[in-house]
Design a protein around this motif. Structure first.
Motif, PDB file in Angstrom:
ATOM      1  N   ALA A  24     -34.060 -22.476 -74.863  1.00  0.00           N
ATOM      2  CA  ALA A  24     -33.370 -23.496 -74.078  1.00  0.00           C
ATOM      3  C   ALA A  24     -32.719 -22.891 -72.840  1.00  0.00           C
ATOM      4  O   ALA A  24     -32.756 -23.485 -71.754  1.00  0.00           O
ATOM      5  CB  ALA A  24     -32.329 -24.200 -74.949  1.00  0.00           C
ATOM      6  N   TYR A  25     -32.122 -21.717 -73.001  1.00  0.00           N
ATOM      7  CA  TYR A  25     -31.478 -21.065 -71.854  1.00  0.00           C
ATOM      8  C   TYR A  25     -32.525 -20.654 -70.822  1.00  0.00           C
ATOM      9  O   TYR A  25     -32.356 -20.909 -69.618  1.00  0.00           O
ATOM     10  CB  TYR A  25     -30.695 -19.842 -72.323  1.00  0.00           C
ATOM     11  N   LEU A  26     -33.600 -20.029 -71.262  1.00  0.00           N
ATOM     12  CA  LEU A  26     -34.646 -19.579 -70.335  1.00  0.00           C
ATOM     13  C   LEU A  26     -35.327 -20.757 -69.642  1.00  0.00           C
ATOM     14  O   LEU A  26     -35.601 -20.708 -68.434  1.00  0.00           O
ATOM     15  CB  LEU A  26     -35.679 -18.732 -71.078  1.00  0.00           C
ATOM     16  N   ASP A  27     -35.601 -21.829 -70.383  1.00  0.00           N
ATOM     17  CA  ASP A  27     -36.249 -23.004 -69.788  1.00  0.00           C
ATOM     18  C   ASP A  27     -35.346 -23.671 -68.754  1.00  0.00           C
ATOM     19  O   ASP A  27     -35.836 -24.342 -67.837  1.00  0.00           O
ATOM     20  CB  ASP A  27     -36.611 -24.013 -70.875  1.00  0.00           C
ATOM     21  N   GLY A  28     -34.034 -23.494 -68.895  1.00  0.00           N
ATOM     22  CA  GLY A  28     -33.095 -24.137 -67.983  1.00  0.00           C
ATOM     23  C   GLY A  28     -32.850 -23.375 -66.691  1.00  0.00           C
ATOM     24  O   GLY A  28     -32.160 -23.870 -65.795  1.00  0.00           O
ATOM     25  N   LEU A  29     -33.429 -22.177 -66.565  1.00  0.00           N
ATOM     26  CA  LEU A  29     -33.213 -21.380 -65.356  1.00  0.00           C
ATOM     27  C   LEU A  29     -34.040 -21.950 -64.200  1.00  0.00           C
ATOM     28  O   LEU A  29     -35.253 -22.150 -64.327  1.00  0.00           O
ATOM     29  CB  LEU A  29     -33.602 -19.919 -65.604  1.00  0.00           C
ATOM     30  N   THR A  30     -33.396 -22.153 -63.080  1.00  0.00           N
ATOM     31  CA  THR A  30     -34.093 -22.629 -61.875  1.00  0.00           C
ATOM     32  C   THR A  30     -34.169 -21.546 -60.813  1.00  0.00           C
ATOM     33  O   THR A  30     -34.798 -21.734 -59.766  1.00  0.00           O
ATOM     34  CB  THR A  30     -33.367 -23.854 -61.295  1.00  0.00           C
ATOM     35  N   ALA A  31     -33.526 -20.396 -61.067  1.00  0.00           N
ATOM     36  CA  ALA A  31     -33.554 -19.255 -60.144  1.00  0.00           C
ATOM     37  C   ALA A  31     -33.314 -17.984 -60.955  1.00  0.00           C
ATOM     38  O   ALA A  31     -32.910 -18.034 -62.123  1.00  0.00           O
ATOM     39  CB  ALA A  31     -32.477 -19.410 -59.063  1.00  0.00           C
ATOM     40  N   ASP A  32     -33.571 -16.848 -60.324  1.00  0.00           N
ATOM     41  CA  ASP A  32     -33.333 -15.569 -60.998  1.00  0.00           C
ATOM     42  C   ASP A  32     -31.860 -15.437 -61.378  1.00  0.00           C
ATOM     43  O   ASP A  32     -30.974 -15.878 -60.640  1.00  0.00           O
ATOM     44  CB  ASP A  32     -33.704 -14.402 -60.088  1.00  0.00           C
TER      45      ASP A  32
END
Length: 229
Positions: free
Chosen positions: A99-107
């Motif tokens: 969930a955390y990784l899928d929610g990333l929109t930038a580095d």
């Protein structure tokens, strides 16, 4: 068009100590019983998957058992910490949730801080090193380079003599660290060869372990080891 969903994850690690090698921040020296602080930085691009931090320490380190994870708007629920991995040859792992990784929109840049104590297994004959390795696995089957830090502990030889190198056994010495104060007196454990190794924290607290505070010269050269350089 094809979008690469597993961009390159990178990792770096430094030793967070005042006596660290300023040029690399990956080397320092210490005495048995010293606590060494480490700081690992992970750069996680958006669209990353299955990101896991691995950390492996030589037997000469005793891991504190806790970590502090900051950066990237991360919360305690965004990762799991395993202090005793059973399926990998490392001392701890940090796995970031899907969930955390899928929610990333930038580095994002994540910092993991932790410590370990240099213990009696850092014994040396000549100047020795104790290593700490960090790497990250991610994606289907990808892995970063292994980043290694090195902690050194050392020794000196003692031979008390008179005249033309005639041994003078029975002379007593005490070793202090920093200044001559009772709290700074170094405690030792005598090994099977009659040499003196700095006692670690566990041995100092163990009433069944015989500690030595005075070094006694013999007919031969004796080694005093486990010391800060």
């Amino acid at each position: 068009s094809i979008e690469d969903k597993n961009e390159v994850v990178t990792v770096d690690k430094i030793i967070d100590e005042t006596d660290v090698n300023d040029a690399t921040e990956k080397e320092n020296d210490a005495q048995i019983g010293d606590e060494i602080h480490f700081e690992t930085t992970i750069n996680i691009p958006a669209n990353s998957e299955s990101v896991v931090l691995h950390d492996k320490m030589d037997a000469g380190f005793t891991f504190s058992g806790t970590v502090t994870v900051t950066g990237g708007n991360i919360t305690a629920g965004d990762y799991t910490f395993d202090a005793d991995p059973t399926d990998d040859d490392c001392d701890f792992e940090i796995s970031f949730t899907k969930a955390y990784l899928d929610g990333l929109t930038a580095d994002v840049e994540i910092t993991v801080a932790y410590s370990a104590v240099l213990n009696k297994d850092a014994e040396v004959v000549d100047q020795g090193t104790v290593n700490n390795e960090t790497w990250v696995t991610y994606g289907a089957n990808q892995e970063t380079e292994v980043i290694t830090t090195t902690t050194k502990t050392t020794y000196f030889n003692l031979f008390k003599y008179q005249g033309n190198d005639v041994a003078l056994p029975g002379a007593e010495f005490e070793l202090y660290r920093g200044s001559v104060a009772d709290a700074n007196k170094v405690k030792f454990v005598m090994d099977a060869q009659g040499n003196y190794r700095v006692a670690d924290d566990v041995e100092i607290d163990d009433t069944e372990v015989t500690k030595v505070e005075k070094i006694v010269s013999t007919e031969n050269t004796i080694k005093i080891y486990g010391l800060d350089i």
